[in-house]
Design a protein around this motif. Sequence first.
Motif, PDB file in Angstrom:
ATOM      1  N   THR A 156      40.463  36.829  49.809  1.00  0.00           N
ATOM      2  CA  THR A 156      40.745  38.237  50.063  1.00  0.00           C
ATOM      3  C   THR A 156      41.861  38.359  51.102  1.00  0.00           C
ATOM      4  N   LYS A 171      50.227  44.288  49.327  1.00  0.00           N
ATOM      5  CA  LYS A 171      49.780  44.317  47.930  1.00  0.00           C
ATOM      6  C   LYS A 171      50.897  44.821  47.020  1.00  0.00           C
ATOM      7  N   GLU A 220      36.848  34.905  43.381  1.00  0.00           N
ATOM      8  CA  GLU A 220      36.819  36.161  44.126  1.00  0.00           C
ATOM      9  C   GLU A 220      36.752  35.977  45.642  1.00  0.00           C
ATOM     10  N   LYS A 270      46.451  36.433  41.902  1.00  0.00           N
ATOM     11  CA  LYS A 270      45.834  36.246  40.589  1.00  0.00           C
ATOM     12  C   LYS A 270      44.483  36.947  40.486  1.00  0.00           C
ATOM     13  N   ASN A 271      43.782  37.053  41.608  1.00  0.00           N
ATOM     14  CA  ASN A 271      42.462  37.675  41.620  1.00  0.00           C
ATOM     15  C   ASN A 271      42.518  39.189  41.805  1.00  0.00           C
ATOM     16  N   GLY A 272      43.691  39.764  41.785  1.00  0.00           N
ATOM     17  CA  GLY A 272      43.798  41.216  41.884  1.00  0.00           C
ATOM     18  C   GLY A 272      44.122  41.738  43.270  1.00  0.00           C
ATOM     19  N   SER A 273      44.538  40.859  44.190  1.00  0.00           N
ATOM     20  CA  SER A 273      44.971  41.258  45.529  1.00  0.00           C
ATOM     21  C   SER A 273      43.938  42.109  46.257  1.00  0.00           C
ATOM     22  N   LYS A 274      42.716  41.610  46.307  1.00  0.00           N
ATOM     23  CA  LYS A 274      41.624  42.363  46.931  1.00  0.00           C
ATOM     24  C   LYS A 274      41.721  42.351  48.446  1.00  0.00           C
ATOM     25  N   GLU A 280      52.708  42.510  44.027  1.00  0.00           N
ATOM     26  CA  GLU A 280      52.628  42.858  42.613  1.00  0.00           C
ATOM     27  C   GLU A 280      53.939  42.667  41.864  1.00  0.00           C
TER      28      GLU A 280
END
Length: 130
Positions: A48, A84, A45, A125-129, A88
Motif C-alpha cells: 500500500t 497515484k 494486496e 499493479k495492485n491498483g495503487s491503494k 497511472e
Amino acid sequence: MKKKMIKKIKVFSLVAIGVFVFQSCGSKKGMSDNAKTAKTETCNEAITYNLNVKAIIDNNCGKTCHSAEKHAAGIDLSTYDKVKKEAENGRFLGAIKHQGYYAPMPMKNPKLSDSTISIIECWIKNGSKQ
C-alpha cells in the motif's frame, strides 16, 4: 507468413514477461523489510501507499524536486492522490526504471534499487491503494 511472425512475437512477449516476473520474485538476500514484503507477497494486496510507497517517494523525490513547493516539470508528488495520478501514466514507472526515452529519475542520483522499484511496481499493479 505475417500470421507466423505475429504468433512468434506474441510467444516471445509472453516469455519475456514470464522471465521478468520470475526474476522480480527472486532472491531476498540483502533486501530491506519493505522489499522483502514486496517479494514475499508477490504483488498481492499487502503493498500500500501508506505502508510501503510513501517513504520511498518522500525520501527520493516527494520532499525535494517534486514537492508541493517545487513540483519540477510540473510534477507534485507530495500527496497520495498526486502520486497515484502520476503512477497511472506509464512515464512514472518508465522514469524510475530508467527505460527508453523517459527522463531517468531520481535525477542526478543513482537509480533506485530493483527491490525498491519492485515495491512501487507491485503497488501500481495492485491498483495503487492507499
